[in-house]
Write a protein that holds these residues in place. Structure first.
Motif, PDB file in Angstrom:
ATOM      1  N   ARG A  40      37.254  39.577  26.473  1.00 27.98           N
ATOM      2  CA  ARG A  40      38.234  38.547  25.859  1.00 27.98           C
ATOM      3  C   ARG A  40      37.454  37.214  25.234  1.00 27.98           C
ATOM      4  O   ARG A  40      37.868  36.863  24.346  1.00 27.98           O
ATOM      5  N   TYR A  41      36.691  36.751  26.115  1.00 27.65           N
ATOM      6  CA  TYR A  41      35.955  35.434  25.915  1.00 27.65           C
ATOM      7  C   TYR A  41      34.379  35.486  26.037  1.00 27.65           C
ATOM      8  O   TYR A  41      33.872  35.332  27.347  1.00 27.65           O
ATOM      9  N   PRO A  42      33.682  36.004  25.188  1.00 29.10           N
ATOM     10  CA  PRO A  42      32.329  36.509  25.449  1.00 29.10           C
ATOM     11  C   PRO A  42      31.605  35.208  25.889  1.00 29.10           C
ATOM     12  O   PRO A  42      30.364  35.392  26.653  1.00 29.10           O
ATOM     13  N   ARG A  43      31.847  34.101  25.449  1.00 26.63           N
ATOM     14  CA  ARG A  43      31.119  33.102  25.884  1.00 26.63           C
ATOM     15  C   ARG A  43      31.366  32.660  27.361  1.00 26.63           C
ATOM     16  O   ARG A  43      30.605  31.591  27.835  1.00 26.63           O
ATOM     17  N   LEU A  44      32.170  33.278  28.111  1.00 26.16           N
ATOM     18  CA  LEU A  44      32.284  32.801  29.584  1.00 26.16           C
ATOM     19  C   LEU A  44      31.152  33.972  30.116  1.00 26.16           C
ATOM     20  O   LEU A  44      31.024  33.380  31.434  1.00 26.16           O
ATOM     21  N   GLN A  45      30.405  34.586  29.560  1.00 31.90           N
ATOM     22  CA  GLN A  45      29.399  35.378  30.477  1.00 31.90           C
ATOM     23  C   GLN A  45      28.762  34.761  31.403  1.00 31.90           C
ATOM     24  O   GLN A  45      28.602  34.838  32.502  1.00 31.90           O
ATOM     25  N   ASP A  46      27.714  33.693  30.691  1.00 30.93           N
ATOM     26  CA  ASP A  46      26.795  32.964  31.512  1.00 30.93           C
ATOM     27  C   ASP A  46      27.597  32.191  32.519  1.00 30.93           C
ATOM     28  O   ASP A  46      26.761  32.060  33.587  1.00 30.93           O
ATOM     29  N   ILE A  47      28.506  31.512  32.099  1.00 26.69           N
ATOM     30  CA  ILE A  47      29.276  30.502  33.108  1.00 26.69           C
ATOM     31  C   ILE A  47      29.622  31.481  34.316  1.00 26.69           C
ATOM     32  O   ILE A  47      29.450  31.049  35.459  1.00 26.69           O
ATOM     33  N   LEU A  48      30.205  32.590  33.777  1.00 26.62           N
ATOM     34  CA  LEU A  48      30.928  33.434  35.318  1.00 26.62           C
ATOM     35  C   LEU A  48      30.068  34.024  36.261  1.00 26.62           C
ATOM     36  O   LEU A  48      30.069  33.967  37.322  1.00 26.62           O
ATOM     37  N   GLU A  49      28.958  34.231  35.616  1.00 21.14           N
ATOM     38  CA  GLU A  49      27.622  34.525  36.430  1.00 21.14           C
ATOM     39  C   GLU A  49      27.311  33.692  37.569  1.00 21.14           C
ATOM     40  O   GLU A  49      26.762  34.001  38.698  1.00 21.14           O
ATOM     41  N   ARG A  50      27.448  32.347  37.336  1.00 23.85           N
ATOM     42  CA  ARG A  50      27.132  31.161  38.397  1.00 23.85           C
ATOM     43  C   ARG A  50      28.393  30.727  39.127  1.00 23.85           C
ATOM     44  O   ARG A  50      27.891  29.866  39.794  1.00 23.85           O
ATOM     45  N   CYS A  51      29.348  31.201  38.815  1.00 20.43           N
ATOM     46  CA  CYS A  51      30.672  30.700  39.417  1.00 20.43           C
ATOM     47  C   CYS A  51      30.943  31.388  40.766  1.00 20.43           C
ATOM     48  O   CYS A  51      30.594  32.431  40.911  1.00 20.43           O
ATOM     49  N   LEU A  52      31.515  30.424  41.582  1.00 21.04           N
ATOM     50  CA  LEU A  52      32.016  30.764  42.905  1.00 21.04           C
ATOM     51  C   LEU A  52      33.508  31.220  42.711  1.00 21.04           C
ATOM     52  O   LEU A  52      34.021  30.752  41.718  1.00 21.04           O
ATOM     53  N   CYS A  53      33.930  32.129  43.517  1.00 25.15           N
ATOM     54  CA  CYS A  53      35.304  32.727  43.364  1.00 25.15           C
ATOM     55  C   CYS A  53      36.221  32.141  44.564  1.00 25.15           C
ATOM     56  O   CYS A  53      35.538  32.222  45.825  1.00 25.15           O
ATOM     57  N   ALA A  54      37.426  31.760  44.145  1.00 25.91           N
ATOM     58  CA  ALA A  54      38.212  31.457  45.226  1.00 25.91           C
ATOM     59  C   ALA A  54      39.699  32.160  45.076  1.00 25.91           C
ATOM     60  O   ALA A  54      40.047  32.115  43.896  1.00 25.91           O
TER      61      ALA A  54
END
Length: 90
Positions: A40-54
């Motif tokens: 849905r939001y292709p620009r999130l790819q790089d960001i989500l790869e580095r995010c922690l999940c809570a």
């Protein structure tokens, strides 16, 4: 099942919202949610790869299964700070 995703910092900038409700199959994993969001939001790819999940205010791995009314937060990497300075004192 309905889950709430909260967006902060760069995630909020990309999605244009601070949170949203998703209707997913019970037991969907966080990793599957990430794939859905990148579609849905292709620009999130790089960001989500580095995010922690809570999940419900506790850090969890991406393989974690979600359930009705869970709250999922992706915590983006933080920048800033500086390297310690050597002031010559020993």
């Amino acid at each position: 099942m309905k889950i709430r995703i909260r967006y902060f910092a760069s995630l909020r900038e990309v999605t244009g919202q601070s949170d949203e409700l998703l209707d997913m199959a019970d037991g969907t994993s966080i990793a599957e949610i990430k794939k859905n969001l990148v579609t849905r939001y292709p620009r999130l790819q790089d960001i989500l790869e580095r995010c922690l999940c809570a999940l419900n205010r506790a850090y969890v791995p991406p393989e974690t299964a979600l359930h009705e009314n869970d709250e999922l937060v992706f915590i983006p990497p933080m920048g800033g700070g500086s390297e310690p300075q050597d002031n010559g004192a020993s």
